[in-house]
Scaffold this motif. Structure first.
Motif, PDB file in Angstrom:
ATOM      1  N   ARG A  68       0.974  -1.014  -0.079  1.00 30.99           N
ATOM      2  CA  ARG A  68       0.049   0.049  -0.068  1.00 30.99           C
ATOM      3  C   ARG A  68       0.801   1.304  -0.079  1.00 30.99           C
ATOM      4  NH1 ARG A  68      -2.857  -3.838  -0.008  1.00 30.99           N
ATOM      5  NH2 ARG A  68      -4.446  -4.402   1.797  1.00 30.99           N
ATOM      6  N   HIS A  69       0.271   2.347  -0.541  1.00 28.38           N
ATOM      7  CA  HIS A  69       0.879   3.600  -0.267  1.00 28.38           C
ATOM      8  C   HIS A  69      -0.227   4.569   0.431  1.00 28.38           C
ATOM      9  CE1 HIS A  69      -0.186   5.770  -4.059  1.00 28.38           C
ATOM     10  NE2 HIS A  69      -0.509   6.635  -3.187  1.00 28.38           N
ATOM     11  N   GLY A  70       0.158   5.384   1.108  1.00 28.86           N
ATOM     12  CA  GLY A  70      -0.788   6.556   1.787  1.00 28.86           C
ATOM     13  C   GLY A  70      -0.347   7.957   1.348  1.00 28.86           C
ATOM     14  N   ALA A  71      -1.114   8.992   1.780  1.00 32.06           N
ATOM     15  CA  ALA A  71      -0.855  10.227   1.603  1.00 32.06           C
ATOM     16  C   ALA A  71      -1.160  11.000   2.812  1.00 32.06           C
ATOM     17  CB  ALA A  71      -1.085  10.862   0.112  1.00 32.06           C
ATOM     18  N   ILE A  72      -0.563  12.058   3.206  1.00 30.08           N
ATOM     19  CA  ILE A  72      -0.562  12.920   4.287  1.00 30.08           C
ATOM     20  C   ILE A  72      -0.305  14.348   3.863  1.00 30.08           C
ATOM     21  CG2 ILE A  72      -1.148  11.129   6.060  1.00 30.08           C
ATOM     22  CD1 ILE A  72       1.860  12.374   6.920  1.00 30.08           C
ATOM     23  N   ARG A  73      -1.014  15.488   4.390  1.00 30.03           N
ATOM     24  CA  ARG A  73      -0.462  16.773   4.177  1.00 30.03           C
ATOM     25  C   ARG A  73      -0.153  17.302   5.522  1.00 30.03           C
ATOM     26  NH1 ARG A  73      -6.069  16.809   0.802  1.00 30.03           N
ATOM     27  NH2 ARG A  73      -5.191  15.478  -1.069  1.00 30.03           N
ATOM     28  N   VAL A  74       0.939  17.925   5.728  1.00 34.12           N
ATOM     29  CA  VAL A  74       1.196  18.735   6.982  1.00 34.12           C
ATOM     30  C   VAL A  74       1.429  20.033   6.841  1.00 34.12           C
ATOM     31  CG1 VAL A  74       2.018  16.584   8.304  1.00 34.12           C
ATOM     32  CG2 VAL A  74       3.493  18.033   7.054  1.00 34.12           C
ATOM     33  N   VAL A 127       4.550   6.641   2.242  1.00 32.31           N
ATOM     34  CA  VAL A 127       3.592   7.691   2.666  1.00 32.31           C
ATOM     35  C   VAL A 127       4.107   8.857   1.811  1.00 32.31           C
ATOM     36  CG1 VAL A 127       2.402   9.054   4.329  1.00 32.31           C
ATOM     37  CG2 VAL A 127       3.098   6.446   4.629  1.00 32.31           C
ATOM     38  N   PHE A 128       3.432   9.367   0.844  1.00 37.76           N
ATOM     39  CA  PHE A 128       3.451  10.465   0.221  1.00 37.76           C
ATOM     40  C   PHE A 128       2.984  11.553   0.964  1.00 37.76           C
ATOM     41  CE2 PHE A 128       2.557  14.015  -3.054  1.00 37.76           C
ATOM     42  CZ  PHE A 128       3.453  13.722  -3.896  1.00 37.76           C
ATOM     43  N   THR A 129       4.015  12.410   1.381  1.00 38.88           N
ATOM     44  CA  THR A 129       3.906  13.514   2.387  1.00 38.88           C
ATOM     45  C   THR A 129       4.144  14.770   1.985  1.00 38.88           C
ATOM     46  OG1 THR A 129       4.753  11.843   3.967  1.00 38.88           O
ATOM     47  CG2 THR A 129       4.764  14.221   4.824  1.00 38.88           C
ATOM     48  N   ILE A 223      -4.929  10.542   7.099  1.00 38.87           N
ATOM     49  CA  ILE A 223      -4.591   9.764   6.011  1.00 38.87           C
ATOM     50  C   ILE A 223      -5.716  10.165   5.094  1.00 38.87           C
ATOM     51  CG2 ILE A 223      -5.567   7.328   6.896  1.00 38.87           C
ATOM     52  CD1 ILE A 223      -2.263   7.590   4.983  1.00 38.87           C
ATOM     53  N   ASN A 224      -5.208  10.498   3.716  1.00 39.50           N
ATOM     54  CA  ASN A 224      -6.435  10.702   2.929  1.00 39.50           C
ATOM     55  C   ASN A 224      -6.839   9.625   1.689  1.00 39.50           C
ATOM     56  OD1 ASN A 224      -4.649  11.351   0.532  1.00 39.50           O
ATOM     57  ND2 ASN A 224      -3.997  13.404   1.498  1.00 39.50           N
ATOM     58  N   HIS A 225      -5.681   8.760   1.739  1.00 38.42           N
ATOM     59  CA  HIS A 225      -6.211   7.580   0.855  1.00 38.42           C
ATOM     60  C   HIS A 225      -4.994   6.466   1.114  1.00 38.42           C
ATOM     61  CE1 HIS A 225      -3.003   9.561  -1.993  1.00 38.42           C
ATOM     62  NE2 HIS A 225      -2.798   8.340  -2.399  1.00 38.42           N
ATOM     63  N   LEU A 226      -5.276   5.197   0.808  1.00 39.07           N
ATOM     64  CA  LEU A 226      -4.656   3.980   0.866  1.00 39.07           C
ATOM     65  C   LEU A 226      -4.718   3.384  -0.273  1.00 39.07           C
ATOM     66  CD1 LEU A 226      -2.733   3.626   3.458  1.00 39.07           C
ATOM     67  CD2 LEU A 226      -4.517   2.228   4.506  1.00 39.07           C
ATOM     68  N   GLY A 293     -10.409   6.926  -3.021  1.00 42.47           N
ATOM     69  CA  GLY A 293      -9.696   5.812  -2.927  1.00 42.47           C
ATOM     70  C   GLY A 293      -8.940   5.967  -4.291  1.00 42.47           C
ATOM     71  N   GLU A 294      -7.692   5.067  -4.447  1.00 38.82           N
ATOM     72  CA  GLU A 294      -6.973   5.036  -5.459  1.00 38.82           C
ATOM     73  C   GLU A 294      -6.150   3.597  -5.685  1.00 38.82           C
ATOM     74  OE1 GLU A 294      -2.871   8.089  -6.587  1.00 38.82           O
ATOM     75  OE2 GLU A 294      -2.996   6.817  -4.928  1.00 38.82           O
ATOM     76  N   ILE A 295      -6.023   3.257  -6.864  1.00 40.33           N
ATOM     77  CA  ILE A 295      -5.318   2.078  -7.105  1.00 40.33           C
ATOM     78  C   ILE A 295      -4.097   2.370  -7.906  1.00 40.33           C
ATOM     79  CG2 ILE A 295      -6.983   0.528  -6.951  1.00 40.33           C
ATOM     80  CD1 ILE A 295      -7.732   0.532 -10.176  1.00 40.33           C
ATOM     81  N   ASP A 394       8.636   4.754  -6.444  1.00 48.24           N
ATOM     82  CA  ASP A 394       8.043   6.212  -6.135  1.00 48.24           C
ATOM     83  C   ASP A 394       7.121   6.757  -6.776  1.00 48.24           C
ATOM     84  OD1 ASP A 394      10.706   6.991  -4.453  1.00 48.24           O
ATOM     85  OD2 ASP A 394      11.639   5.857  -6.141  1.00 48.24           O
ATOM     86  N   PHE A 395       6.960   8.150  -7.116  1.00 51.31           N
ATOM     87  CA  PHE A 395       5.728   8.772  -7.497  1.00 51.31           C
ATOM     88  C   PHE A 395       6.127   9.471  -8.671  1.00 51.31           C
ATOM     89  CE2 PHE A 395       4.803   7.479  -3.182  1.00 51.31           C
ATOM     90  CZ  PHE A 395       3.831   7.121  -3.252  1.00 51.31           C
ATOM     91  N   LEU A 396       5.041  10.046  -9.413  1.00 53.48           N
ATOM     92  CA  LEU A 396       5.312  10.852 -10.635  1.00 53.48           C
ATOM     93  C   LEU A 396       4.648  12.424 -10.448  1.00 53.48           C
ATOM     94  CD1 LEU A 396       4.609   8.125 -13.565  1.00 53.48           C
ATOM     95  CD2 LEU A 396       7.033   9.143 -12.781  1.00 53.48           C
ATOM     96  N   GLY A 402      -2.257  15.422 -10.896  1.00 52.41           N
ATOM     97  CA  GLY A 402      -3.526  14.984 -11.569  1.00 52.41           C
ATOM     98  C   GLY A 402      -4.476  14.409 -10.293  1.00 52.41           C
ATOM     99  N   ILE A 403      -3.908  13.740  -9.509  1.00 50.53           N
ATOM    100  CA  ILE A 403      -4.634  13.011  -8.314  1.00 50.53           C
ATOM    101  C   ILE A 403      -5.255  13.681  -7.542  1.00 50.53           C
ATOM    102  CG2 ILE A 403      -4.587  11.439  -6.418  1.00 50.53           C
ATOM    103  CD1 ILE A 403      -4.260   9.635  -8.877  1.00 50.53           C
ATOM    104  N   PHE A 404      -4.298  14.821  -7.003  1.00 48.74           N
ATOM    105  CA  PHE A 404      -4.731  16.015  -6.625  1.00 48.74           C
ATOM    106  C   PHE A 404      -5.933  16.833  -7.071  1.00 48.74           C
ATOM    107  CE2 PHE A 404      -0.559  16.251  -4.046  1.00 48.74           C
ATOM    108  CZ  PHE A 404      -0.970  16.781  -2.763  1.00 48.74           C
TER     109      PHE A 404
END
Ligand code: OOG
Ligand code: NI
Length: 453
Positions: A68-74, A127-129, A223-226, A293-295, A394-396, A402-404
């Protein structure tokens, strides 16, 4: 490390499992998504024994079900720096710098993840932070108010902070402390249905940018998605739509290919959730949309040369429909443009476009004297070694934007003239981010060295 400490990799696995359980209860649709992806993955593995064997050889089969990956914003440097220390207890380190301001999102980001092949094989949780860039809020009063609200909140429990310090001081955690740590760390990522700001403030923040409201209005960085990893994102996307999930129209990333590269992602839109605002008794119930949700489907990690080609082709496909556009026949444009990206592993490897992990075959192990002085390509051609794609971990940035965007609603496009500011990000983080290319390079080099081991 003392024998009485549990490995950070084990703590990470416990944490990832606990996060998944928590998110299932918070967002039941996530559970549906996980089941759908599991079903498709087992179908793909049953129909494609070569892929199943490759995943097994590459230590990717066991991790897949939990991946899994997740994402948060601080909101503040202090929060980001403490997160760095919290993730380090679990063997997760910052990799890469992503500037999202160019895409109209006032944040910059990194991904916390494990670094070595062995740690990734055990559990690759990432975790994409993102750190909010308050300096991008134009309204000076609102900016000051946001900073003040953020300075007051405490997103970590006292026990979590104490356990981080203990792990740093003593070099690890015992099994019992690790379990307490996971429980305490989880609190930081929990959803809070009650806002810390009143409704008018929420609206003002929301007007500045929906993301500002999301970060500033709550007690913690929920956490905003997993995201589970699928082996066939087109099939999974179709299944999502069949299940009535509001899936994004476009799959982000490269097109479907024989040899998957990098990362393809799609999401379903954020949920509108009821939120309680202080001093709003009897008023209209407020709502907030943040969680979605994301895949994703992961493929070959590209070298700097391969990545440059990817970036160039992606830009070409998007600009062909008007600057940066994914409208109209985008899918076909993407396919057409990517025809010039080699799509067989021998060419990808020989042209230095991707990273590979080399291992001896049975024949190779039986002939150590032949293996000793032949170049890797010759060993592969002679059937003495296999070369399997190293998976992109990693991420792109364009995909992330686009996800945001898809979760911010259409009208939220904004252009910031700010530039990437990696230095400020690293200063807030309290450390430099790791270079993703160096990590893949090292994993490839280690596999080559082990051939002659
Ligand atoms: C993060 C969006 C980026 C991805 O997979 O690229 C992301 C966020 O919305 O906070 O998760
Ligand atoms: Ni994501």
């Amino acid at each position: 490390m003392s024998a009485s400490f549990v490995s950070p990799d084990v703590i990470r696995r416990l944490f990832a499992q606990a996060m998944s359980r928590m998110y299932r209860t918070e967002v039941p649709l996530y559970g549906t998504l996980v089941e759908l992806v599991e079903r498709i993955n087992s179908q793909v593995l049953a129909q494609d024994p070569a892929l199943a064997a490759q995943l097994l050889r590459n230590d990717e089969r066991a991790r897949l079900d939990e991946e899994r990956h997740g994402a948060i914003r601080v909101g503040t440097p202090q929060e980001l720096a403490t997160l760095r220390r919290l993730f380090a207890v679990m063997g997760m380190y910052p990799v890469g710098y992503y500037d999202l301001s160019v895409a109209g999102v006032p944040v910059h980001s990194t991904a916390f993840r494990p670094l070595t092949a062995a740690a990734l094989a055990l559990n690759p949780f990432r975790v994409f932070t993102s750190l909010l860039r308050l300096e991008l809020i134009e309204d000076e009063a609102l900016r000051a108010q946001s900073a003040e609200i953020l300075a007051r909140r405490r997103i970590f429990t006292d026990d979590a902070l104490a356990l981080i310090e203990q792990a740093e001081r003593e070099g690890g955690l015992s099994q019992a402390d690790a379990e307490r740590f996971v429980k305490q760390a989880l609190e930081t990522f929990r959803w809070h249905g009650d806002a810390t700001v009143d409704l008018p403030t929420y609206h003002a923040l929301h007007k500045a940018h929906r993301l500002v409201a999301d970060v500033v209005s709550f007690r913690g960085p929920h956490i905003n998605h997993l995201t589970p990893r699928t082996l066939d994102i087109d099939a999974a996307q179709a299944a999502m739509i069949e299940h009535g999930m509001a899936a994004k129209a476009v799959i982000e990333g490269p097109p479907r290919r024989a040899c998957p590269i990098l990362l393809r992602q799609t999401s379903f839109k954020a949920l509108e959730e009821a939120v309680h605002f202080p001093d709003n008794e009897g008023g209209d119930a407020g709502t907030h949309t943040a969680r979605f949700g994301e895949i994703e489907q992961r493929g070959l990690a590209l070298t700097a040369k391969g990545r440059a080609l990817y970036d160039q082709l992606l830009t070409q496909a998007r600009d062909a429909g008007g600057a940066g556009s994914t409208g109209g026949d985008y899918g076909q444009r993407l396919q057409a443009v990517f025809a010039s990206f080699p799509d067989d592993h021998d060419t990808l490897r020989q042209e230095g476009l991707g990273y590979y992990r080399y291992q001896l075959t049975d024949a190779g192990r039986a002939a150590p004297e032949r293996v000793a002085d032949l170049p890797a390509e010759v060993l592969v051609a002679a059937g003495l070694a296999t070369a399997d794609p190293i998976v992109y971990e990693d991420f792109l940035p364009v995909s992330a934007a686009g996800i945001f965007q898809s979760n911010l609603g259409g009208g939220e496009q904004r252009a910031y003239t700010a530039h990437a500011n990696r230095e400020a990000f690293e200063q807030a983080l309290g450390a430099a981010v790791n270079d993703e290319f160096e990590i893949y390079e090292r994993i490839q080099a280690e596999s080559l060295a082990a051939l002659r081991g």
